[in-house]
Design a protein around this motif. Structure first.
Motif, mmCIF file in Angstrom:
data_model
loop_
_atom_site.group_PDB
_atom_site.id
_atom_site.type_symbol
_atom_site.label_atom_id
_atom_site.label_comp_id
_atom_site.label_asym_id
_atom_site.label_seq_id
_atom_site.Cartn_x
_atom_site.Cartn_y
_atom_site.Cartn_z
ATOM 1 N N MET A 106 0.848 -1.194 0.000
ATOM 2 C CA MET A 106 0.000 0.000 0.000
ATOM 3 C C MET A 106 0.884 1.245 0.000
ATOM 4 O O MET A 106 1.707 1.439 0.889
ATOM 5 C CB MET A 106 -0.903 -0.003 1.236
ATOM 6 N N ASN A 154 1.415 1.519 11.378
ATOM 7 C CA ASN A 154 0.770 0.463 10.594
ATOM 8 C C ASN A 154 0.565 -0.815 11.400
ATOM 9 O O ASN A 154 1.383 -1.180 12.250
ATOM 10 C CB ASN A 154 1.599 0.133 9.357
ATOM 11 N N GLU A 180 0.566 -7.797 9.639
ATOM 12 C CA GLU A 180 -0.222 -8.483 8.615
ATOM 13 C C GLU A 180 -1.432 -9.199 9.205
ATOM 14 O O GLU A 180 -2.458 -9.349 8.542
ATOM 15 C CB GLU A 180 0.655 -9.484 7.864
ATOM 16 N N LYS A 181 -1.322 -9.648 10.445
ATOM 17 C CA LYS A 181 -2.424 -10.348 11.103
ATOM 18 C C LYS A 181 -2.373 -10.037 12.594
ATOM 19 O O LYS A 181 -1.313 -10.047 13.201
ATOM 20 C CB LYS A 181 -2.314 -11.863 10.871
ATOM 21 N N LYS A 232 -6.942 -9.456 9.284
ATOM 22 C CA LYS A 232 -5.825 -9.579 8.352
ATOM 23 C C LYS A 232 -5.729 -8.346 7.460
ATOM 24 O O LYS A 232 -4.666 -8.042 6.929
ATOM 25 C CB LYS A 232 -5.984 -10.844 7.505
ATOM 26 N N ASN A 233 -6.856 -7.662 7.282
ATOM 27 C CA ASN A 233 -6.876 -6.385 6.569
ATOM 28 C C ASN A 233 -8.018 -5.581 7.166
ATOM 29 O O ASN A 233 -9.171 -6.040 7.155
ATOM 30 C CB ASN A 233 -7.067 -6.596 5.063
ATOM 31 N N SER A 259 -10.968 -5.136 4.647
ATOM 32 C CA SER A 259 -11.550 -6.183 3.801
ATOM 33 C C SER A 259 -11.516 -7.592 4.383
ATOM 34 O O SER A 259 -12.162 -8.490 3.839
ATOM 35 C CB SER A 259 -10.817 -6.215 2.448
ATOM 36 N N ASP A 260 -10.791 -7.802 5.460
ATOM 37 C CA ASP A 260 -10.662 -9.165 5.979
ATOM 38 C C ASP A 260 -10.731 -9.152 7.505
ATOM 39 O O ASP A 260 -9.704 -9.193 8.190
ATOM 40 C CB ASP A 260 -9.348 -9.794 5.505
ATOM 41 N N GLU A 287 -8.118 4.524 5.485
ATOM 42 C CA GLU A 287 -7.689 3.189 5.094
ATOM 43 C C GLU A 287 -8.485 2.695 3.884
ATOM 44 O O GLU A 287 -7.956 1.972 3.033
ATOM 45 C CB GLU A 287 -7.837 2.203 6.259
ATOM 46 N N ASN A 332 -6.564 1.746 0.472
ATOM 47 C CA ASN A 332 -6.652 0.404 -0.100
ATOM 48 C C ASN A 332 -7.463 0.352 -1.399
ATOM 49 O O ASN A 332 -7.696 -0.732 -1.942
ATOM 50 C CB ASN A 332 -7.280 -0.545 0.908
ATOM 51 N N THR A 379 -17.192 -4.202 6.908
ATOM 52 C CA THR A 379 -16.398 -2.999 7.202
ATOM 53 C C THR A 379 -16.989 -1.736 6.576
ATOM 54 O O THR A 379 -16.814 -0.637 7.101
ATOM 55 C CB THR A 379 -14.957 -3.181 6.718
#
Length: 350
Positions: free
Chosen positions: A1, A129, A132-133, A150-151, A154-155, A323, A327, A347
């Motif tokens: 990103m 930031n 990643e998880k 995880k995001n 989106s996740d 964010e 993204n 989200t």
């Protein structure tokens, strides 16, 4: 990103706080909040109609103050984000309607985002930031949820949550049992610091035996609240003095122990080395201390934003909105309606 320099306006009106903030490239330029909380002390809870009117009256002055503090104008705004749920229908509608109107007038994208996820997103403005998880623990007056993230846009997967009362809700109810002012959470927290957390051991719901196996990520605070009520009733019936500080301390310990214990376990079971805690109840002193203690022993990093970002605020929505832009998430259509029970895994509203 990649770095994104767009200026995002965030609007939060899910309950009684009118929050407006501006974020550019992950930096918070302004965060202004107006609250109507003082009006509810005599009612012992939020009155949605009063909150809605307060948002209508406060929005423009709060917006103007945020723009002035950031040193920008509305024409500088590149995207508008607002809480679309969960929350109270009247307050949510005020904020979303204002955000849509601004986005339409400015010809800019509109993002109707999830209030719960915003409580996690705001931490990025403070600590940088996300990994990643990681596991997110959101605890407030109406919510107690464990999330695997995880995001942030989106996740998001909900691992578990409260089956009855939320942590903050239980604190308010115990505050009433102890004769403390509304909202009870901060008052119980302060009183607990004067007591002995080991003097009275209250139950930890869903933390042992079959219940732990079936609900390893879930919480229950209704039984704890009832245990406190029964303890006080027993003392009164026997004519004994009520040790309010010890009761507050024992109760606080039980809540913090349940919340943090399961959150640390969630990190271990999902191979995460970071726990991010957000929401109004994350201001609780014992929760913060215990999280640091238990996470340190488990080799897990705990990220909790400063207290000013724990309660509802515009910064959390501007952060999540930024964010979304960062993204490349598709904006919300302008014909969306608010969702008072928006699921934690959604989200952005479409």
């Amino acid at each position: 990103m990649d770095s994104v320099n767009e200026l995002v306006l965030g609007i939060e009106t899910s309950c009684d706080e009118t929050g407006v903030a501006l974020v550019r490239n992950g930096e918070l330029l302004a965060d202004v909040t107006a609250t109507s909380m003082d009006e509810y002390a005599r009612y012992g809870g939020i009155i949605p109609e009063i909150a809605s009117r307060a948002h209508l009256e406060s929005f423009v002055p709060t917006l103007d103050a945020a723009l002035e503090k950031a040193g920008v104008t509305l024409e500088d705004v590149d995207a508008v984000a607002a809480t679309a749920g969960p929350g109270l229908v009247g307050p949510l509608t005020v904020g979303v309607s204002a955000a849509k109107a601004l986005a339409l007038a400015l010809g800019k994208p509109f993002y109707g985002v999830n209030h719960i996820i915003g409580h996690i997103a705001v931490d990025e403005l403070v600590h940088g930031n996300f990994p990643e998880k990681f596991v997110g623990l959101v605890v407030s007056g109406g919510h107690s949820h464990l999330l695997l993230i995880k995001n942030i846009v989106s996740d998001v997967v909900e691992l578990g949550g409260t089956l009855d009362d939320a942590a903050g809700e239980a604190f308010d109810k115990v505050g009433r049992l102890l004769g403390l002012p509304y909202p009870g959470g901060p008052h119980v927290d302060r009183l607990s610091q004067q007591g002995d957390p080991k003097a009275i051991r209250f139950p930890r719901g869903l933390t042992s035996g079959k219940n732990q196996a079936l609900h390893q990520y879930d919480y229950s605070f209704s039984g704890l609240k009832t245990a406190v009520a029964r303890h006080i009733e027993g003392l009164e019936q026997r004519g004994e003095e009520i040790p309010k500080a010890d009761i507050a301390a024992g109760f606080s310990e039980a809540v913090a122990d349940a919340l943090v214990g399961k959150a640390i376990r969630a990190c271990e079971l999902n191979d995460c080395d970071t726990l991010v805690v957000g929401g109004g109840f994350s201001a609780n002193s014992r929760l913060r201390t215990l999280a640091e203690e238990l996470a340190g022993k488990a080799g897990i990093t705990v990220r909790i934003p400063p207290i000013r970002y724990c309660t509802d605020n515009g910064a959390m929505i501007a952060a999540l909105g930024w964010e979304m832009v960062r993204n490349g998430v598709e904006p919300s259509p302008l014909n969306i309606t608010v969702d008072t029970g928006l699921e934690r895994e959604v989200t952005i509203l479409r």
